[in-house]
Design a protein around this motif. Structure first.
Motif, PDB file in Angstrom:
ATOM      1  N   ILE A 172       0.833  -1.208   0.000  1.00 40.62           N
ATOM      2  CA  ILE A 172       0.000   0.000   0.000  1.00 40.62           C
ATOM      3  C   ILE A 172       0.864   1.252   0.000  1.00 40.62           C
ATOM      4  CG2 ILE A 172      -1.667   1.324   1.367  1.00 40.62           C
ATOM      5  CD1 ILE A 172      -2.857  -1.381   2.228  1.00 40.62           C
ATOM      6  N   ILE A 173       1.917   1.272   0.801  1.00 40.38           N
ATOM      7  CA  ILE A 173       2.817   2.425   0.835  1.00 40.38           C
ATOM      8  C   ILE A 173       3.489   2.608  -0.513  1.00 40.38           C
ATOM      9  CG2 ILE A 173       4.944   3.321   1.858  1.00 40.38           C
ATOM     10  CD1 ILE A 173       3.988   1.978   4.506  1.00 40.38           C
ATOM     11  N   LEU A 174       3.952   1.525  -1.123  1.00 42.91           N
ATOM     12  CA  LEU A 174       4.590   1.606  -2.434  1.00 42.91           C
ATOM     13  C   LEU A 174       3.610   2.117  -3.495  1.00 42.91           C
ATOM     14  CD1 LEU A 174       7.092   1.098  -4.165  1.00 42.91           C
ATOM     15  CD2 LEU A 174       6.291  -1.233  -4.490  1.00 42.91           C
ATOM     16  N   LEU A 175       2.377   1.613  -3.477  1.00 42.98           N
ATOM     17  CA  LEU A 175       1.355   2.066  -4.423  1.00 42.98           C
ATOM     18  C   LEU A 175       1.078   3.550  -4.261  1.00 42.98           C
ATOM     19  CD1 LEU A 175      -0.798   1.384  -6.577  1.00 42.98           C
ATOM     20  CD2 LEU A 175      -2.361   0.921  -4.689  1.00 42.98           C
ATOM     21  N   THR A 176       0.984   4.021  -3.030  1.00 42.52           N
ATOM     22  CA  THR A 176       0.739   5.446  -2.777  1.00 42.52           C
ATOM     23  C   THR A 176       1.890   6.299  -3.298  1.00 42.52           C
ATOM     24  OG1 THR A 176      -0.538   4.880  -0.806  1.00 42.52           O
ATOM     25  CG2 THR A 176       0.239   7.144  -0.989  1.00 42.52           C
ATOM     26  N   ILE A 177       3.118   5.879  -3.074  1.00 42.03           N
ATOM     27  CA  ILE A 177       4.277   6.629  -3.564  1.00 42.03           C
ATOM     28  C   ILE A 177       4.295   6.678  -5.086  1.00 42.03           C
ATOM     29  CG2 ILE A 177       6.800   6.596  -3.728  1.00 42.03           C
ATOM     30  CD1 ILE A 177       6.789   5.530  -0.817  1.00 42.03           C
ATOM     31  N   VAL A 178       4.025   5.553  -5.723  1.00 39.26           N
ATOM     32  CA  VAL A 178       4.013   5.514  -7.193  1.00 39.26           C
ATOM     33  C   VAL A 178       2.933   6.428  -7.750  1.00 39.26           C
ATOM     34  CG1 VAL A 178       3.526   4.039  -9.183  1.00 39.26           C
ATOM     35  CG2 VAL A 178       5.076   3.249  -7.414  1.00 39.26           C
ATOM     36  N   LEU A 179       1.739   6.365  -7.165  1.00 35.90           N
ATOM     37  CA  LEU A 179       0.641   7.195  -7.670  1.00 35.90           C
ATOM     38  C   LEU A 179       0.877   8.682  -7.457  1.00 35.90           C
ATOM     39  CD1 LEU A 179      -2.524   5.141  -6.703  1.00 35.90           C
ATOM     40  CD2 LEU A 179      -1.642   5.578  -8.986  1.00 35.90           C
ATOM     41  N   THR A 180       1.557   9.050  -6.385  1.00 38.33           N
ATOM     42  CA  THR A 180       1.735  10.471  -6.100  1.00 38.33           C
ATOM     43  C   THR A 180       2.997  11.061  -6.705  1.00 38.33           C
ATOM     44  OG1 THR A 180       2.801   9.946  -3.995  1.00 38.33           O
ATOM     45  CG2 THR A 180       0.421  10.395  -3.965  1.00 38.33           C
ATOM     46  N   LYS A 204      -3.585  14.638 -19.050  1.00 41.08           N
ATOM     47  CA  LYS A 204      -4.075  15.787 -19.827  1.00 41.08           C
ATOM     48  C   LYS A 204      -4.260  17.037 -18.976  1.00 41.08           C
ATOM     49  CE  LYS A 204      -4.627  13.112 -23.409  1.00 41.08           C
ATOM     50  NZ  LYS A 204      -3.400  12.588 -23.874  1.00 41.08           N
ATOM     51  N   GLN A 205      -4.631  16.847 -17.710  1.00 40.50           N
ATOM     52  CA  GLN A 205      -4.904  17.982 -16.838  1.00 40.50           C
ATOM     53  C   GLN A 205      -4.693  17.561 -15.393  1.00 40.50           C
ATOM     54  OE1 GLN A 205      -8.955  19.313 -17.090  1.00 40.50           O
ATOM     55  NE2 GLN A 205      -8.579  21.164 -15.938  1.00 40.50           N
ATOM     56  N   LYS A 206      -4.220  18.494 -14.555  1.00 43.00           N
ATOM     57  CA  LYS A 206      -4.047  18.250 -13.133  1.00 43.00           C
ATOM     58  C   LYS A 206      -4.904  19.240 -12.358  1.00 43.00           C
ATOM     59  CE  LYS A 206       0.703  17.544 -14.090  1.00 43.00           C
ATOM     60  NZ  LYS A 206       2.019  18.069 -13.865  1.00 43.00           N
ATOM     61  N   SER A 207      -5.463  18.772 -11.250  1.00 40.34           N
ATOM     62  CA  SER A 207      -6.257  19.655 -10.405  1.00 40.34           C
ATOM     63  C   SER A 207      -6.280  19.122  -8.982  1.00 40.34           C
ATOM     64  CB  SER A 207      -7.672  19.821 -10.962  1.00 40.34           C
ATOM     65  OG  SER A 207      -8.291  18.574 -11.127  1.00 40.34           O
ATOM     66  N   ILE A 247     -13.341  14.934   5.867  1.00 41.17           N
ATOM     67  CA  ILE A 247     -12.660  15.916   5.020  1.00 41.17           C
ATOM     68  C   ILE A 247     -11.602  15.169   4.208  1.00 41.17           C
ATOM     69  CG2 ILE A 247     -10.957  16.551   6.763  1.00 41.17           C
ATOM     70  CD1 ILE A 247     -11.203  19.455   5.683  1.00 41.17           C
ATOM     71  N   GLN A 248     -11.430  15.575   2.941  1.00 39.00           N
ATOM     72  CA  GLN A 248     -10.478  14.875   2.080  1.00 39.00           C
ATOM     73  C   GLN A 248      -9.972  15.796   0.983  1.00 39.00           C
ATOM     74  OE1 GLN A 248     -10.881  10.596   0.868  1.00 39.00           O
ATOM     75  NE2 GLN A 248     -11.530  11.553  -1.029  1.00 39.00           N
ATOM     76  N   GLY A 249      -8.722  15.603   0.593  1.00 44.09           N
ATOM     77  CA  GLY A 249      -8.131  16.292  -0.542  1.00 44.09           C
ATOM     78  C   GLY A 249      -7.617  15.273  -1.539  1.00 44.09           C
ATOM     79  N   GLU A 250      -7.810  15.552  -2.824  1.00 37.33           N
ATOM     80  CA  GLU A 250      -7.378  14.634  -3.882  1.00 37.33           C
ATOM     81  C   GLU A 250      -6.556  15.392  -4.919  1.00 37.33           C
ATOM     82  OE1 GLU A 250     -11.340  11.800  -3.908  1.00 37.33           O
ATOM     83  OE2 GLU A 250     -11.218  13.448  -5.336  1.00 37.33           O
ATOM     84  N   PHE A 251      -5.530  14.743  -5.429  1.00 37.87           N
ATOM     85  CA  PHE A 251      -4.758  15.260  -6.548  1.00 37.87           C
ATOM     86  C   PHE A 251      -5.294  14.549  -7.778  1.00 37.87           C
ATOM     87  CE2 PHE A 251      -0.561  15.342  -8.945  1.00 37.87           C
ATOM     88  CZ  PHE A 251      -0.705  16.660  -9.327  1.00 37.87           C
ATOM     89  N   VAL A 252      -6.019  15.273  -8.621  1.00 36.09           N
ATOM     90  CA  VAL A 252      -6.733  14.673  -9.751  1.00 36.09           C
ATOM     91  C   VAL A 252      -5.841  14.711 -10.996  1.00 36.09           C
ATOM     92  CG1 VAL A 252      -8.810  14.763 -11.168  1.00 36.09           C
ATOM     93  CG2 VAL A 252      -8.911  15.472  -8.770  1.00 36.09           C
ATOM     94  N   LEU A 253      -5.616  13.530 -11.565  1.00 36.87           N
ATOM     95  CA  LEU A 253      -4.821  13.389 -12.779  1.00 36.87           C
ATOM     96  C   LEU A 253      -5.757  12.908 -13.885  1.00 36.87           C
ATOM     97  CD1 LEU A 253      -1.868  11.542 -11.057  1.00 36.87           C
ATOM     98  CD2 LEU A 253      -1.938  13.949 -11.694  1.00 36.87           C
ATOM     99  N   LYS A 254      -6.167  13.828 -14.745  1.00 37.95           N
ATOM    100  CA  LYS A 254      -7.127  13.511 -15.799  1.00 37.95           C
ATOM    101  C   LYS A 254      -6.397  12.890 -16.987  1.00 37.95           C
ATOM    102  CE  LYS A 254     -10.933  15.663 -18.249  1.00 37.95           C
ATOM    103  NZ  LYS A 254     -11.664  16.926 -18.428  1.00 37.95           N
ATOM    104  N   ILE A 255      -6.803  11.660 -17.345  1.00 37.42           N
ATOM    105  CA  ILE A 255      -6.196  10.953 -18.469  1.00 37.42           C
ATOM    106  C   ILE A 255      -7.003  11.207 -19.740  1.00 37.42           C
ATOM    107  CG2 ILE A 255      -5.605   8.670 -19.368  1.00 37.42           C
ATOM    108  CD1 ILE A 255      -5.148   7.823 -16.455  1.00 37.42           C
ATOM    109  N   THR A 256      -8.318  11.027 -19.642  1.00 37.97           N
ATOM    110  CA  THR A 256      -9.240  11.334 -20.740  1.00 37.97           C
ATOM    111  C   THR A 256     -10.456  12.016 -20.124  1.00 37.97           C
ATOM    112  OG1 THR A 256     -10.506   9.271 -20.609  1.00 37.97           O
ATOM    113  CG2 THR A 256      -8.534   9.233 -21.997  1.00 37.97           C
ATOM    114  N   SER A 257     -11.435  12.344 -20.938  1.00 38.56           N
ATOM    115  CA  SER A 257     -12.640  12.990 -20.410  1.00 38.56           C
ATOM    116  C   SER A 257     -13.460  12.047 -19.545  1.00 38.56           C
ATOM    117  CB  SER A 257     -13.498  13.524 -21.562  1.00 38.56           C
ATOM    118  OG  SER A 257     -13.936  12.460 -22.379  1.00 38.56           O
ATOM    119  N   TRP A 258     -13.136  10.758 -19.555  1.00 41.55           N
ATOM    120  CA  TRP A 258     -13.916   9.804 -18.763  1.00 41.55           C
ATOM    121  C   TRP A 258     -13.101   8.983 -17.777  1.00 41.55           C
ATOM    122  CZ3 TRP A 258     -12.814   4.663 -19.948  1.00 41.55           C
ATOM    123  CH2 TRP A 258     -12.125   4.460 -21.140  1.00 41.55           C
ATOM    124  N   VAL A 259     -11.775   9.195 -17.674  1.00 38.62           N
ATOM    125  CA  VAL A 259     -10.930   8.455 -16.728  1.00 38.62           C
ATOM    126  C   VAL A 259     -10.009   9.419 -15.982  1.00 38.62           C
ATOM    127  CG1 VAL A 259      -9.141   6.688 -16.461  1.00 38.62           C
ATOM    128  CG2 VAL A 259     -10.938   6.367 -18.148  1.00 38.62           C
TER     129      VAL A 259
END
Length: 186
Positions: A5-13, A23-26, A52-64
């Motif tokens: 889980i820690i490795l997955l979190t590091i890779v994703l972030t 395509k877009q970050k938010s 309460i939660q914060g997310e780093f959104v990585l938009k790949i396409t308009s639907w993913v």
């Protein structure tokens, strides 16, 4: 499991933020009414609280979208079941939530329904007391996030949804009815 889980979190972030397929970050900030309930219960018990939660959104396409997240949930028992009858059963949580999710969204103008699933970790204190379980645990456990809702607005920057975090280790789930706002970074 914890190392995975820690490795997955590091890779994703870290690694995906510079990838060419993004395509877009938010940033998405959410706040809401938190709840928790045991998996197995004689009484119908739902404890309430704060989310309460914060997310780093990585938009790949308009639907993913890929979404590393960090959040906090706190729920407490009021000693009553859903019918206002006194009960000793409860499922309380005070935890930080970390992990990653993938969102599938219907790219419909103004109102876009979505569903998310992922994996993450809860770090905190968990108590589940029912006729079947007596769990009082502190530390790190894994959870499986699942969310659904609507993205609203011309740019889909308002998020109204239900977020659930299934925690099999402590025989309970936590969740929230949340409202979020997305801020583009590009």
């Amino acid at each position: 499991m914890k190392k995975t889980i820690i490795l997955l979190t590091i890779v994703l972030t870290s690694g995906l933020t510079q990838a060419q397929f993004i395509k877009q970050k938010s940033i998405n900030a959410q706040i809401g009414y938190g709840l928790s309930a045991p998996y197995n219960s004689v009484d119908q018990v739902v404890n309430n609280g704060f989310f309460i939660q914060g997310e780093f959104v990585l938009k790949i396409t308009s639907w993913v979208e890929l979404k590393p997240y960090a959040g906090f949930i706190s729920t407490n028992s009021d000693g009553k079941d859903l019918n206002d009858n006194p009960t000793d059963e409860k499922a309380e949580t005070k935890a930080f939530l970390l992990g990653g999710k993938a969102r599938l969204r219907a790219p419909i103008p103004w109102v876009a329904p979505y569903a998310e699933i992922g994996i993450g970790t809860s770090i905190g204190k968990f108590e589940t007391i029912t006729a079947f379980d007596n769990i009082d645990k502190s530390g790190i456990i894994y959870h499986i996030p699942f969310s659904f809702g609507l993205e609203l607005g011309k740019n889909h920057n308002i998020d109204l949804g239900f977020a659930y975090y299934f925690q099999p280790t402590v025989q309970q789930y936590v969740g929230a009815l949340s409202l979020g706002i997305t801020f583009p970074l590009n």
